[in-house]
Design an enzyme around this catalytic site. Sequence first.
Site, PDB file in Angstrom:
ATOM      1  CB  SER A 177      41.966  38.481  33.539  1.00  0.00           C
ATOM      2  OG  SER A 177      42.640  39.709  33.431  1.00  0.00           O
ATOM      3  CB  THR A 223      41.544  41.196  38.777  1.00  0.00           C
ATOM      4  OG1 THR A 223      40.659  40.108  39.012  1.00  0.00           O
ATOM      5  CG2 THR A 223      40.938  42.478  39.306  1.00  0.00           C
ATOM      6  CB  THR A 249      37.841  41.301  37.597  1.00  0.00           C
ATOM      7  OG1 THR A 249      38.345  39.991  37.329  1.00  0.00           O
ATOM      8  CG2 THR A 249      36.595  41.168  38.444  1.00  0.00           C
ATOM      9  NE  ARG A 277      33.612  34.396  42.347  1.00  0.00           N
ATOM     10  CZ  ARG A 277      34.737  35.072  42.093  1.00  0.00           C
ATOM     11  NH1 ARG A 277      34.785  35.918  41.077  1.00  0.00           N
ATOM     12  NH2 ARG A 277      35.802  34.917  42.843  1.00  0.00           N
ATOM     13  CB  VAL A 278      29.902  39.492  42.675  1.00  0.00           C
ATOM     14  CG1 VAL A 278      28.876  39.863  41.626  1.00  0.00           C
ATOM     15  CG2 VAL A 278      29.284  39.438  44.040  1.00  0.00           C
ATOM     16  N   GLY A 279      32.936  38.397  42.871  1.00  0.00           N
ATOM     17  CA  GLY A 279      34.130  38.221  43.687  1.00  0.00           C
ATOM     18  C   GLY A 279      34.389  39.430  44.550  1.00  0.00           C
ATOM     19  CB  THR A 298      44.879  40.609  41.111  1.00  0.00           C
ATOM     20  OG1 THR A 298      46.240  40.415  41.530  1.00  0.00           O
ATOM     21  CG2 THR A 298      44.762  41.980  40.466  1.00  0.00           C
ATOM     22  N   GLY A 299      43.492  38.113  42.377  1.00  0.00           N
ATOM     23  CA  GLY A 299      43.622  36.757  42.908  1.00  0.00           C
ATOM     24  C   GLY A 299      42.294  36.261  43.439  1.00  0.00           C
ATOM     25  N   GLY A 330      39.163  35.975  45.022  1.00  0.00           N
ATOM     26  CA  GLY A 330      38.310  36.961  45.672  1.00  0.00           C
ATOM     27  C   GLY A 330      37.684  36.474  46.953  1.00  0.00           C
TER      28      GLY A 330
END
Length: 348
Positions: free
Chosen positions: A88, A200, A218, A228-230, A251-252, A254
């Site tokens: 991750s 993450t 992450t 894609r960025v979170g 975390t989780g 985004g």
Amino acid sequence: MSDSLSRREFLGAATGVAAGATLGAPFTEGTGFPAVHIRPAAGPVAVASANGLRGVELAGRLLIEGMDTLDAAIEGVKTQELDAEDTSVGYGGLPNEEGVVQLDASCMHGPTRRAGSVGALEGIKTPSVVAKYVLLYTDHIMLVGEGAKRFALSYGFKEEDLLTDKAREIWLRWRANRGPNDDWINVPDDEMMVRRETGTINLNVVNASGDISSVTTTSGLSWKIPGRVGDSPIIGAGQYTDNDIGAAGSTGRGEANIKVCGAFLTVDNMRRGMSPTDAALETLRRVVTTTEPRLLDERGRPRFGLNFYAVNKNGEFGAGSLWSGRRYATFDGETASLRDIPYLYERD
Ligand code: GLY
């Protein structure tokens, strides 16, 4: 060039604290909010996502030895960035839909009130360190893609293939099974093939002087659309530090966090007097109210996971999760351990 915050910066920051007299006095004077965090932590404290157990232990020990808060936090998350088994984060992270590992990271240094971030960075194992270099050596906050890589290479970071055999196999199995009408012949299915990970590591620290820093790093959502960025590289979403109050990170999923600027909101909840855990849970309630109906189940609960981790200037720490069954890592000044995360919804 040294990758540590310079002595001059430390001295400047220390002078600022003394001149501002923020320690030992209400920091919220004039804001209308209750002044709750007026005492620095008794010893160093670190809080992180569950994969940060080794990280909080290392960061805590380094803080006890006197290392700067951001340097210690980044040493902590590097344990996962460099661990090929953690799919991750960093090296060994799961790739995007084209099989390319793209990494996101951001950090904030409380004493100097500086921030740095990189998004969709390819070929560099330690994006958290590149984010720190953005913080240290530029007047910018966020670099992305090819520009972020060229920036890292200019400082001597090595370009490497980040896709491990393990991550490649998981990706190839996903590609083979992605849909009934695709052009790939299915291979035997298992859980690893179909699961989409948003693992993450977020790590937040406060030292005995009450200085605070945070970092999140992450490989993002597995099989994401390239580019894609979170939330992790977004200052105020993936992590946030206010040296007068505390730090938080997530975390989780985004996309759900970005819409509420969740790390900032959690720190702001602490600023209004909430404990770290209450602050995190309050942010998650906001997430639920901003979730589009297609992502809610028949009982109005999000179909995804999201977690926040927080520490305040006193060294009090906590976390909140949408769903039961999650744990987080803490260093309480003496020992590192995993604890259950308070949550909004019990898993069926
Ligand atoms: N929280 C990690 C991501 O959504 O990319």
